[in-house]
Design a protein around this motif. Structure first.
Motif, PDB file in Angstrom:
ATOM      1  N   ALA A  79       5.468   6.485   2.712  1.00 20.79           N
ATOM      2  CA  ALA A  79       6.592   7.031   1.962  1.00 20.79           C
ATOM      3  C   ALA A  79       7.195   5.984   1.029  1.00 20.79           C
ATOM      4  N   VAL A  80       7.404   4.776   1.535  1.00 18.75           N
ATOM      5  CA  VAL A  80       7.980   3.712   0.709  1.00 18.75           C
ATOM      6  C   VAL A  80       7.007   3.325  -0.405  1.00 18.75           C
ATOM      7  N   ALA A  81       5.734   3.159  -0.048  1.00 14.18           N
ATOM      8  CA  ALA A  81       4.738   2.764  -1.042  1.00 14.18           C
ATOM      9  C   ALA A  81       4.600   3.814  -2.136  1.00 14.18           C
ATOM     10  N   THR A  82       4.560   5.084  -1.758  1.00 15.32           N
ATOM     11  CA  THR A  82       4.426   6.158  -2.744  1.00 15.32           C
ATOM     12  C   THR A  82       5.606   6.176  -3.707  1.00 15.32           C
ATOM     13  N   GLU A 100       0.045  -3.211   2.976  1.00 14.17           N
ATOM     14  CA  GLU A 100      -0.809  -3.899   3.947  1.00 14.17           C
ATOM     15  C   GLU A 100      -1.701  -4.978   3.341  1.00 14.17           C
ATOM     16  N   ARG A 101      -1.110  -6.120   3.075  1.00 12.72           N
ATOM     17  CA  ARG A 101      -1.889  -7.259   2.592  1.00 12.72           C
ATOM     18  C   ARG A 101      -1.584  -8.475   3.454  1.00 12.72           C
ATOM     19  N   LYS A 102      -2.555  -9.364   3.540  1.00 18.05           N
ATOM     20  CA  LYS A 102      -2.384 -10.598   4.289  1.00 18.05           C
ATOM     21  C   LYS A 102      -1.798 -11.682   3.394  1.00 18.05           C
ATOM     22  N   LEU A 103      -1.147 -12.648   4.013  1.00 16.77           N
ATOM     23  CA  LEU A 103      -0.521 -13.714   3.229  1.00 16.77           C
ATOM     24  C   LEU A 103      -1.529 -14.499   2.407  1.00 16.77           C
ATOM     25  N   PHE A 104      -2.729 -14.706   2.952  1.00 11.43           N
ATOM     26  CA  PHE A 104      -3.684 -15.534   2.226  1.00 11.43           C
ATOM     27  C   PHE A 104      -4.269 -14.833   1.000  1.00 11.43           C
ATOM     28  N   ASP A 105      -3.812 -13.596   0.723  1.00 10.16           N
ATOM     29  CA  ASP A 105      -4.200 -12.921  -0.511  1.00 10.16           C
ATOM     30  C   ASP A 105      -3.394 -13.408  -1.714  1.00 10.16           C
ATOM     31  N   PHE A 106      -2.402 -14.286  -1.471  1.00  9.76           N
ATOM     32  CA  PHE A 106      -1.489 -14.710  -2.521  1.00  9.76           C
ATOM     33  C   PHE A 106      -1.549 -16.214  -2.755  1.00  9.76           C
ATOM     34  N   GLU A 107      -1.206 -16.598  -3.971  1.00 13.65           N
ATOM     35  CA  GLU A 107      -1.355 -17.986  -4.399  1.00 13.65           C
ATOM     36  C   GLU A 107      -0.592 -18.956  -3.505  1.00 13.65           C
ATOM     37  N   GLN A 108       0.639 -18.623  -3.120  1.00 15.79           N
ATOM     38  CA  GLN A 108       1.441 -19.552  -2.313  1.00 15.79           C
ATOM     39  C   GLN A 108       0.863 -19.770  -0.923  1.00 15.79           C
ATOM     40  N   LEU A 185       4.269  -4.139   3.035  1.00 16.74           N
ATOM     41  CA  LEU A 185       4.280  -3.799   1.614  1.00 16.74           C
ATOM     42  C   LEU A 185       4.566  -5.058   0.814  1.00 16.74           C
ATOM     43  N   THR A 186       3.835  -5.221  -0.286  1.00 18.41           N
ATOM     44  CA  THR A 186       4.011  -6.423  -1.105  1.00 18.41           C
ATOM     45  C   THR A 186       4.239  -6.059  -2.560  1.00 18.41           C
ATOM     46  N   VAL A 187       5.009  -6.890  -3.218  1.00 15.31           N
ATOM     47  CA  VAL A 187       5.197  -6.801  -4.677  1.00 15.31           C
ATOM     48  C   VAL A 187       4.783  -8.156  -5.227  1.00 15.31           C
ATOM     49  N   GLY A 202       8.001  -9.550  -0.170  1.00 11.95           N
ATOM     50  CA  GLY A 202       7.268  -9.117   1.011  1.00 11.95           C
ATOM     51  C   GLY A 202       8.187  -8.279   1.883  1.00 11.95           C
ATOM     52  N   LEU A 203       7.709  -7.108   2.330  1.00 15.10           N
ATOM     53  CA  LEU A 203       8.547  -6.198   3.097  1.00 15.10           C
ATOM     54  C   LEU A 203       7.926  -5.870   4.447  1.00 15.10           C
ATOM     55  N   SER A 204       8.775  -5.868   5.458  1.00 15.58           N
ATOM     56  CA  SER A 204       8.398  -5.370   6.768  1.00 15.58           C
ATOM     57  C   SER A 204       9.090  -4.025   6.943  1.00 15.58           C
TER      58      SER A 204
END
Length: 312
Positions: A79-82, A100-108, A185-187, A202-204
């Motif tokens: 619902a939030v993602a949509t 649903e993404r893992k932290l290591f998907d991001f540059e930092q 959820l990530t932005v 980053g959202l929980s």
């Protein structure tokens, strides 16, 4: 439609205009036991404030939801993602909203979990190359002495490789796996061919809260802060939890979680005022809730939308 709520715990508190999540009411249902799906069924006060919240929202008091129908996990995340994806398409300002993404998907955090790619043992490619080399060496050993010398050198190399592999096995066993929760959820600001996306938000997502769920969120925030290489992303929790005490476990902490985005702050404010204004003991919970709102530790869903809009 904009709701208007007034903070009532102190005289002269400001009027706060809020816009709830458009899908909030649709996810609110009564369980088959007749209790709100936001509430802890074993906690009478949780049920009472949950019912008050549903009354403000206009949710019909008709049991409709079984355990499998409750908007925990995937349903809330969808619902939030949509909703956010409809507001911020992937090409909007170079940002992307993804679930649903893992932290290591991001540059930092590209270094986080790097050890997961380390595989002890001889690779298939090594075995093929080593087999060719040993056959080549033995084919040229025409004398018995040369053959013994070749076998000795081959054995020495294999022993060295096995010893190094044993050390690597021991090291990996000692280090263990990094325990790190994924982000619901990530932005992120879009990456480039030679750079991963940069995590901005980053959202929980927690429909309701238990003590262990709250601690999971705070642990995640603390790890994100400790492990980052670069700027700390905005990390927050999105919830429909109605109890001030449980919201304070997240929003009233030392900063592991930036804030809590509630799906309808105005409706919850009215419910909390009604339920927690009845006795002096309960009023402490009401006052605690209003402090969290006034300190912006609890924010409305439209504040989250504005946070993302500022990135576009």
């Amino acid at each position: 439609m904009r709701r208007v709520s007034r903070s009532t715990w102190s005289i002269g508190a400001p009027i706060v205009a809020t816009v709830p999540a458009p899908f909030a009411k649709d996810l609110c249902k009564y369980r088959k036991n007749g209790k709100p799906n936001t509430s802890d069924a074993s906690d009478d006060l949780s049920v009472e404030v949950g019912e008050a919240l549903f009354d403000v929202l206009g949710v019909r008091h008709v049991p409709t939801a079984g355990e499998k129908d409750e908007p925990t996990g995937r349903v809330l995340a969808d619902a939030v993602a949509t909703d956010l994806l409809s507001r911020f398409p992937v090409d909007a300002g170079g940002i992307e909203v993804r679930p649903e993404r893992k932290l290591f998907d991001f540059e930092q955090y590209r270094h986080v979990g790097a050890i997961r790619d380390v595989k002890p043992g001889r690779s298939k490619e090594f075995n093929v190359a080593w087999g060719r080399l040993t056959r080549f060496v033995r084919a040229r050993a025409t004398k018995p002495a040369d053959m013994r010398r070749a076998d000795a050198m081959i054995a020495a190399v294999e022993s060295s490789v096995d010893a190094a592999d044993a050390v690597l096995h021991k090291l990996l066993d000692e280090l263990g796996d990094e325990s790190l929760l994924g982000l619901d959820l990530t932005v992120a600001r879009q990456g480039t061919p030679d750079r991963l996306p940069s995590l901005e938000v980053g959202l929980s997502l927690k429909w309701s809260l238990r003590t262990d769920r709250a601690q999971d969120c705070r642990s995640q925030g603390a790890k994100m802060s400790a492990l980052r290489r670069g700027r700390m992303p905005h990390f927050a929790v999105v919830t429909m939890e109605p109890r001030p005490y449980m919201l304070n476990l997240l929003g009233g902490g030392a900063g592991d979680v930036d804030c809590v985005y509630h799906l309808d702050v105005a409706a919850l404010t009215q419910a909390v005022d009604d339920v927690y204004g009845k006795t002096p003991q309960r009023r402490r919970g009401r006052d605690q809730f209003h402090r969290l709102v006034d300190q912006r530790r609890i924010r409305d869903y439209d504040d989250l939308v504005a946070e993302i809009q500022a990135l576009a």
